[in-house]
Every structure is written in C-alpha cells, then in structure tokens.
Design a protein around this motif. Structure first.
Motif, PDB file in Angstrom:
ATOM      1  N   MET A 134      15.430  21.164  25.349  1.00 39.22           N
ATOM      2  CA  MET A 134      14.225  21.149  24.515  1.00 39.22           C
ATOM      3  C   MET A 134      13.045  20.991  25.469  1.00 39.22           C
ATOM      4  N   PRO A 135      12.515  22.116  25.981  1.00 35.63           N
ATOM      5  CA  PRO A 135      11.496  22.022  27.044  1.00 35.63           C
ATOM      6  C   PRO A 135      10.051  22.030  26.547  1.00 35.63           C
ATOM      7  N   GLU A 136       9.848  21.766  25.257  1.00 35.78           N
ATOM      8  CA  GLU A 136       8.509  21.976  24.671  1.00 35.78           C
ATOM      9  C   GLU A 136       7.405  21.142  25.308  1.00 35.78           C
ATOM     10  N   CYS A 137       7.725  19.919  25.776  1.00 35.36           N
ATOM     11  CA  CYS A 137       6.660  19.089  26.357  1.00 35.36           C
ATOM     12  C   CYS A 137       6.022  19.787  27.557  1.00 35.36           C
ATOM     13  N   GLY A 138       6.736  20.709  28.160  1.00 30.12           N
ATOM     14  CA  GLY A 138       6.198  21.451  29.309  1.00 30.12           C
ATOM     15  C   GLY A 138       5.114  22.424  28.922  1.00 30.12           C
ATOM     16  N   ILE A 139       5.034  22.790  27.641  1.00 29.64           N
ATOM     17  CA  ILE A 139       3.969  23.699  27.200  1.00 29.64           C
ATOM     18  C   ILE A 139       3.044  23.019  26.190  1.00 29.64           C
ATOM     19  N   GLY A 140       3.025  21.695  26.225  1.00 29.10           N
ATOM     20  CA  GLY A 140       2.068  20.986  25.375  1.00 29.10           C
ATOM     21  C   GLY A 140       2.483  20.900  23.921  1.00 29.10           C
ATOM     22  N   LEU A 141       3.763  21.082  23.656  1.00 29.47           N
ATOM     23  CA  LEU A 141       4.281  20.948  22.298  1.00 29.47           C
ATOM     24  C   LEU A 141       5.211  19.742  22.278  1.00 29.47           C
ATOM     25  N   VAL A 142       5.903  19.531  21.185  1.00 26.79           N
ATOM     26  CA  VAL A 142       6.950  18.498  21.158  1.00 26.79           C
ATOM     27  C   VAL A 142       8.251  19.186  20.781  1.00 26.79           C
ATOM     28  N   PRO A 143       9.400  18.560  21.061  1.00 26.22           N
ATOM     29  CA  PRO A 143      10.649  19.154  20.602  1.00 26.22           C
ATOM     30  C   PRO A 143      10.530  19.388  19.094  1.00 26.22           C
ATOM     31  N   ASP A 144      10.737  20.659  18.667  1.00 29.33           N
ATOM     32  CA  ASP A 144      10.581  20.952  17.239  1.00 29.33           C
ATOM     33  C   ASP A 144      11.801  21.738  16.772  1.00 29.33           C
ATOM     34  N   VAL A 145      11.597  22.595  15.765  1.00 30.04           N
ATOM     35  CA  VAL A 145      12.696  23.350  15.133  1.00 30.04           C
ATOM     36  C   VAL A 145      13.882  22.426  14.789  1.00 30.04           C
ATOM     37  N   GLY A 146      13.568  21.189  14.488  1.00 29.42           N
ATOM     38  CA  GLY A 146      14.631  20.239  14.135  1.00 29.42           C
ATOM     39  C   GLY A 146      15.254  19.567  15.338  1.00 29.42           C
ATOM     40  N   GLY A 147      14.715  19.812  16.543  1.00 30.70           N
ATOM     41  CA  GLY A 147      15.262  19.204  17.756  1.00 30.70           C
ATOM     42  C   GLY A 147      15.199  17.679  17.714  1.00 30.70           C
ATOM     43  N   THR A 148      14.136  17.145  17.100  1.00 29.99           N
ATOM     44  CA  THR A 148      14.020  15.682  17.074  1.00 29.99           C
ATOM     45  C   THR A 148      15.107  15.051  16.206  1.00 29.99           C
ATOM     46  N   TYR A 149      15.629  15.816  15.269  1.00 33.06           N
ATOM     47  CA  TYR A 149      16.730  15.305  14.423  1.00 33.06           C
ATOM     48  C   TYR A 149      17.951  15.033  15.298  1.00 33.06           C
ATOM     49  N   ILE A 150      18.250  15.991  16.185  1.00 33.36           N
ATOM     50  CA  ILE A 150      19.416  15.830  17.062  1.00 33.36           C
ATOM     51  C   ILE A 150      19.121  14.756  18.108  1.00 33.36           C
ATOM     52  N   LEU A 151      17.903  14.775  18.639  1.00 33.34           N
ATOM     53  CA  LEU A 151      17.555  13.794  19.677  1.00 33.34           C
ATOM     54  C   LEU A 151      17.570  12.366  19.123  1.00 33.34           C
ATOM     55  N   ALA A 152      17.067  12.192  17.899  1.00 29.62           N
ATOM     56  CA  ALA A 152      17.032  10.839  17.324  1.00 29.62           C
ATOM     57  C   ALA A 152      18.438  10.334  17.007  1.00 29.62           C
ATOM     58  N   ASN A 153      19.374  11.253  16.799  1.00 27.29           N
ATOM     59  CA  ASN A 153      20.759  10.859  16.507  1.00 27.29           C
ATOM     60  C   ASN A 153      21.622  10.736  17.765  1.00 27.29           C
ATOM     61  N   ALA A 154      21.058  11.080  18.914  1.00 30.88           N
ATOM     62  CA  ALA A 154      21.856  11.085  20.157  1.00 30.88           C
ATOM     63  C   ALA A 154      22.185   9.646  20.573  1.00 30.88           C
ATOM     64  N   PRO A 155      23.279   9.468  21.329  1.00 34.68           N
ATOM     65  CA  PRO A 155      23.653   8.106  21.743  1.00 34.68           C
ATOM     66  C   PRO A 155      22.575   7.465  22.637  1.00 34.68           C
ATOM     67  N   GLY A 156      22.411   6.152  22.494  1.00 36.40           N
ATOM     68  CA  GLY A 156      21.488   5.392  23.352  1.00 36.40           C
ATOM     69  C   GLY A 156      20.097   5.990  23.351  1.00 36.40           C
TER      70      GLY A 156
END
Ligand code: NAD
Length: 638
Positions: A134-156
């Motif tokens: 999820m490389p969006e922060c590199g272009i001034g965006l945030v992880p989107d398209v539901g990426g934060t759903y997976i990231l928030a559920n990731a371990p630790g």
C-alpha cells in the motif's frame, strides 16, 4: 485490445485485467465495468463464482490510473477524482460483500487500486512473484480502496508499519498480514482457473494450497510493535530516532520519503478503525474523508507530480516530518456529511418512453415518480408530469438503458423500431408493452438482437386503471438478461410479471388471455339477456353465478349488468374501461395467430365476428366491451 475482458466462461463470471504494458493500472472505466458485471452476475444463476486474473508476468495491478485525476486536479477540478474514488470504493465493497465466491490470482505487483480489486474477495491466491503493498503515502494519499481495513486487522502494529512505510510484502507476508488467503505455485494457476470455470466449485483450491515462501515480517515484528505502537506519527519517529539500530535506520529512511500529512493520517485512521466492530464500509468511509480532500487540502497533486509526472522524486510536502499539526489530521478526517461515500444501490435508470396515450402516459408518469429519468415522445403533443419531452423517437432512445414503446399496433411498432434501434446504446433493452401480432413482435426482436440489444415483448392486462394505479400484469417474452434488467420497471408499473419464454411469447399469452376474455364476456352477457327473458332477477343471477361454476372475471369483477356486483363501466353508461374496438383488435390478433399456427378456435372466431359486427356494423365503437349486454337485451333470436 480492451483494457479489461469481462465474460462468462462455464460457471464462472470472468474478469481479466489486460493492460500489461501499464502494469494493469486500473482506469475509472475498468472500475465501472467490474462493478456492472458483478451486479449482473449476482442475480445470474449460471454464475456460481467469480474469477479475477490479469495478463502479464509483472503485475496483477500496480495501482489506479491517476493521470486523469492529476490533469483535472491541477485545473482545480476535483469532481472527477472524487467520483472515481466514490465508484471505486463501492466496487471494492461489492467484492467484499459478494454473495458468491470471488477468487483472485495475484502475480507480481498488487498495489493500491490493485489491492482493492484483488484483496477483498473470498479466495485471494498469491504465487512466487507476488509483491503486495500500500504505497499511497508516497504520493500524498493514504492507504485506501479498503486497505486500512486489512491494515487495522493485521497482527500487532504491522498495519501502522506497512501503511506508513509502504513496504512490500512477499506471498508469505501477504498471508500473514491478511492481504491473501493461500499460496499456489503460479504454474498451476491456468489449470485451476479452468477447473473453477468447469466446476463452479472453490473446493478445488483447498487441495491446491501449498506452503508459502517464508515471510520476512516475523523477524522484525517485535521491533515493529515496539516502535510503531505510539499514539501518533511523532511518537513513531521519536521512538525510531532513539534506537539507532538497522531496523530503525531502514524504517526512518522509508518514512522520510513519504508525505508527512498522509502518514500522520494513516496512523490516526488505523487507530480509529481498529476494533471488533470494524467493517470494510467503515474503513472505506474513513478513507474517502481523506481522498475527497486530498487534492484540495492534501499533498496528492504534488506527490503525483514528483513521482509520476516529473519523476524528480523530490516532492515539496506541506509539512515537515516532525511538524504535522494534530488539527491538520483532524481536518482531513472530519466526516463528509452528505458527500460521504454511500453503499446503497442507485437503481434508477434512463428510460426512453414512446407512445404516451391512455396507457403509456400513466405508465411513464409512474416511472418518473419512482425516480427514473424518463424522456418521452408521442406524435400527439402530450405532456406527462415528471417526463421530459423530446423531439422524436430517436432522441428518446439515445443513452437510454431501456426504451419502452406503448403503441397502437404492430405496423407502427415496426416503424418506430426502425427509428430507435440504431439510436440505442449497445446492451440496452427495447421493451414493447403494446399489444401487437406475434409476427411483428418477433421481427422487432430479431432486428434488435442483430443490433446487439436485448428486447422484450411485454403486453399488459389491467387497462387504464391498472396503468394509473401501477397494478398492471406483464406477460413477457424475450431473453432472461433483458427480463432481469426490466424487472424493477415491471415492479413500478405493475404488480405481476410472468416471463413466458422467448420473443413473441408475451404476445401469445396476451392474445390467448384476451380471446378467453372476449368469449367469456359474450357468454356472460348472453346469460344475463336470457335470465332477463326468463324473469330471473339480475342480482339473484349474480349472487348464484358469482359463487357457482359459472363464475368468471367478467361476472365477478367486471359485471356487465349496471347496479350489480362491484363498480364497473356498466355503472358508468358503458364508458370504456376497455373499449370494444380494442377487444376486437385483440380478437383479430388471436385469429391471425390461430390461422398462422393452424389452431382450431371456433369460439374465438365467433367472438371476433360478433365484436366486428358490434363495432363496425352497429353502435359499439367507443363503448366498453361489456356493452354487449344492452346489445343482446334488445335482440331476439331472429
Ligand atoms: P392510445 O391510442 O391512447 O395511445 C397510443 C399513443 O401512441 C397515442 O398517444 C399516439 O399518439 C401514439 N403514437 C402513435 N404512433 C406513434 C408514433 N409513430 N410515434 C410516437 N407516438 C405514436 O392507446 P392505449 O390505450 O394507450 O393503448 C396502447 C397499447 O396498449 C395498444 O397496443 C393497446 O392494445 C394496448 N392496451 C390497451 C389497453 C387499454 O385498456 N387501453 C389495455 C391493455 C393493452
């Protein structure tokens, strides 16, 4: 070659991204095409599962195609980008909530927009070359398209780490973090896809799963959890800067490249989302708050310029790494109110309606009242509430999802079809609700089919009253795809639709029904006239027959005797209702069809002759078809 190949193969709805030279980057049109196919296949019984793959070795999909967003955004026009994200997120969510299995095969790069297409289904397959990020922060965006759903559920704290540093995951990492479900060697994918298409059964995958290549994240998980556990981006930076080890050095290097506001918001979003009640919808809603504002208030335009347009890799971000004010983060993430992304279906259609007479007028009005956009045309200058008048039939057809005709007869239908078919968009539906001969219905269907359109013959019963109240019955002939598209419209205009089979069968059902109606009306009127002459009271006659074996719709619901039974045209001086000449039209159609099919219909023939005599030789024209009763009343046997 089209950017995307959508088709049905065996039991599978198949989607193949095919822009390998652009690493299968997702265009807005591709998002819309995927969403439309998913919508159609959800209701298609032939489709048991969806398989998504992509051409080329390098990438499943390396992200969204942001060229047009940049181009419009630099002009200060943010609407295109917002619409793109809005519709893309709805498609992402549809994949996640899909009622059938969704299998994706993710070779090479799967990043950003590619994650949205490939990582929300039920069976996400990775292989040897898979690299997910999820490389969006590199272009001034945030992880989107539901990426934060997976990231928030990731371990630790893997979510915070992967979201802010944009680090790439191999197949093992992707499974660990929750971006993928299983590893299968890529050489096996073509045969597996074929098996999925043939069987429609996802259990074939379970037998094929193998151990994934070793994940790299477990070795650094404890460092990640230590340093990325802070409240904010500032806490993370402080922790890393005080460490001095290799991991911290590497992480800081990655963070120093990305947009500070984006990373601060990513940390905040993951913190707000993490928890047992998290849904993909909630994550997408949060992401859209940022992306909606990204061009106007974020670093998105500058990020694209530096990374993709000028490629100087030297973006000038709004904030320094350590100096993102908390208020800037809050401002990017406040709820959007009425601009928020929504997941409700917009089922409204663009409709062209031709023939706005006694029946067509109220039908078109009901469609407009239900929220559909209706462009209407009638040779006579009529105006119907909610319907936009256009200058001719072709103008009503341009851009319409469905073109409805409600015309006097088959010859007129054929001439209108000649005008509208060339104007209609591919895949649209031509829906004729007039009562016409079976031959004209089938000829128009053939012409529409040759032009790549769906067509339906859907005559109605229920008369002007049913058209006004939206309680018509539709008898429908034509293909299933067209029927499914038109079903919501039948539900607005009527209370029942029966799919009677291929083209022409709707008209066949209609004329058979109306032949029975004509014959029974004559029988009912004859019986009342005989009862009169035998001195039997009409009310007593009704009371007996309506509850005995002589009962029928013409007796019980549409009694031809004034003052008897429920209200009917007989109580209104035989003002139509259903005019005798229209009954004659339908009876003639029945006899025309009977002759063509060599069917013996002596009662139908007799009813036709009687209505012909009544309408053309006597005073039946303009009266209701139940006015046969006063006709018989006046006559003797001779
Ligand atoms: P109508 O005569 O009131 O309406 C037909 C309309 O078509 C008219 O307004 C006319 O101006 C328009 N028209 C004719 N040629 C046209 C053309 N080339 N381009 C654009 N418009 C054109 O008839 P209706 O009662 O509304 O019936 C329509 C159809 O519905 C008929 O096929 C009829 O058999 C069937 N139907 C009628 C009833 C009923 O009770 N009226 C019931 C069931 C079915």
């Amino acid at each position: 070659m089209a950017d995307i190949h959508i088709r049905k193969t065996g039991h599978a709805g198949r989607i193949t991204l095919q822009r390998p030279k652009a690493l299968n980057a997702l265009t807005y049109q591709m998002c819309l095409d995927i969403d439309a196919a998913l919508k159609a296949w959800a209701k298609d019984d032939e489709v048991l599962l969806i398989v998504i793959d992509a051409e080329g070795d390098k990438a499943f999909c390396a992200g969204g195609d942001i060229a047009e967003m940049y181009e419009t955004g630099t002009r200060g026009d943010y609407a295109y980008g917002r619409k793109f994200w809005f519709d893309e997120y709805r498609m992402n969510n549809r994949l996640h909530e899909y009622p059938k299995p969704v299998v994706s095969f993710l070779q090479g790069f799967t990043m950003g927009g590619g994650v949205g297409v490939g990582c929300h289904g039920s069976h996400r397959i990775v292989g040897e070359t898979s690299q997910i990020a999820m490389p969006e922060c590199g272009i001034g965006l945030v992880p989107d398209v539901g990426g934060t759903y997976i990231l928030a559920n990731a371990p630790g704290r893997l979510g915070e780490y992967l979201g802010t540093t944009a680090s790439r995951m191999n197949a093992g990492d992707a499974i660990l973090v929750g971006f993928a479900d299983g590893f299968i060697p890529q050489a096996e994918w073509p045969a597996l896809i074929e098996a999925l298409e043939t069987t429609g059964d996802v259990t074939v995958l379970e037998q094929a799963y193998q151990d994934a290549p070793k994940a790299s994240l477990p070795a650094i998980q404890s460092a990640i959890d230590t340093h990325f556990g802070g409240e904010s981006l500032g806490d993370i930076l402080n922790s890393l800067e005080h460490d001095g080890g290799d991991f911290a050095h590497d992480a800081l290097k990655k963070l120093s490249r990305n947009a500070p506001l984006s990373m601060a918001c990513t940390v905040e979003m993951i913190h707000r989302l993490r928890g047992p009640s998290l849904t993909l919808r909630k994550a997408l809603d949060m992401e859209y708050r940022f992306t909606y504002r990204a061009m106007e208030h974020g670093d998105f335009i500058e990020g694209i310029r530096a990374q993709i347009i000028d490629k100087d890799r030297n973006p000038s971000w709004q904030h320094e790494l350590h100096k993102v004010p908390a208020v800037a983060v809050s401002k990017m993430l406040i709820p959007l109110g009425r601009n928020a992304v929504t997941f409700e279906e917009d089922n409204t259609m663009k409709i062209g309606f031709i023939g706005l007479g006694n029946m067509g007028g109220p039908m078109a009005a009901n469609l407009a009242k239900a929220g559909h956009s209706v462009a209407g045309f009638d040779m006579a200058d009529v105006s119907i509430e909610g319907v936009r008048n256009v200058s001719d039939a072709a103008a009503a057809a341009i851009g319409a999802d469905v073109v409805i005709t409600m015309l006097p007869n088959g010859a007129i239908l054929r001439s209108v079809a000649d005008e509208v078919i060339p104007a209609m968009k591919p895949g649209a539906v031509l829906l004729d609700c007039s009562t016409v001969d079976v031959e004209s219905a089938r000829a128009v269907a053939e012409q529409a089919g040759a032009a790549g359109l769906s067509s339906l013959d859907a005559p109605v019963s229920g008369g002007v009253g049913g058209a006004t109240a939206g309680t018509l019955t539709f008898m429908v002939g034509g293909d299933d795809k067209g029927y499914q598209t038109a079903l919501p419209l039948f539900e607005v205009m009527g209370q029942k639709a029966v799919h009677c089979g291929p083209s022409g069968n709707g008209q066949a059902a209609k004329i058979c029904n109306n032949m029975i109606l004509g014959i029974t009306m004559i029988g009912t009127c004859e019986a009342f006239a005989l009862a009169d002459k035998l001195g039997l009271d009409r009310q007593a006659m009704f009371d007996v027959v309506s509850t005995s074996s002589g009962y029928s719709w013409t007796m019980n619901a549409y009694c031809p005797a004034p003052g008897v039974g429920p209200q009917s045209p007989a109580d209104n001086g035989y003002q139509p209702g259903f005019a005798a000449e229209l009954m004659l039209k339908d009876l003639r159609l029945s006899q025309q069809a009977a002759e063509a099919a060599d069917a013996d219909t002596p009662m139908g023939q007799a009813a036709t002759a009687l209505y012909e005599q009544f309408v053309e030789g006597e005073d039946g024209l303009g009266k209701d078809f139940s006015a046969m009763l006063p006709r018989f009343e006046k006559r003797g046997r001779g």
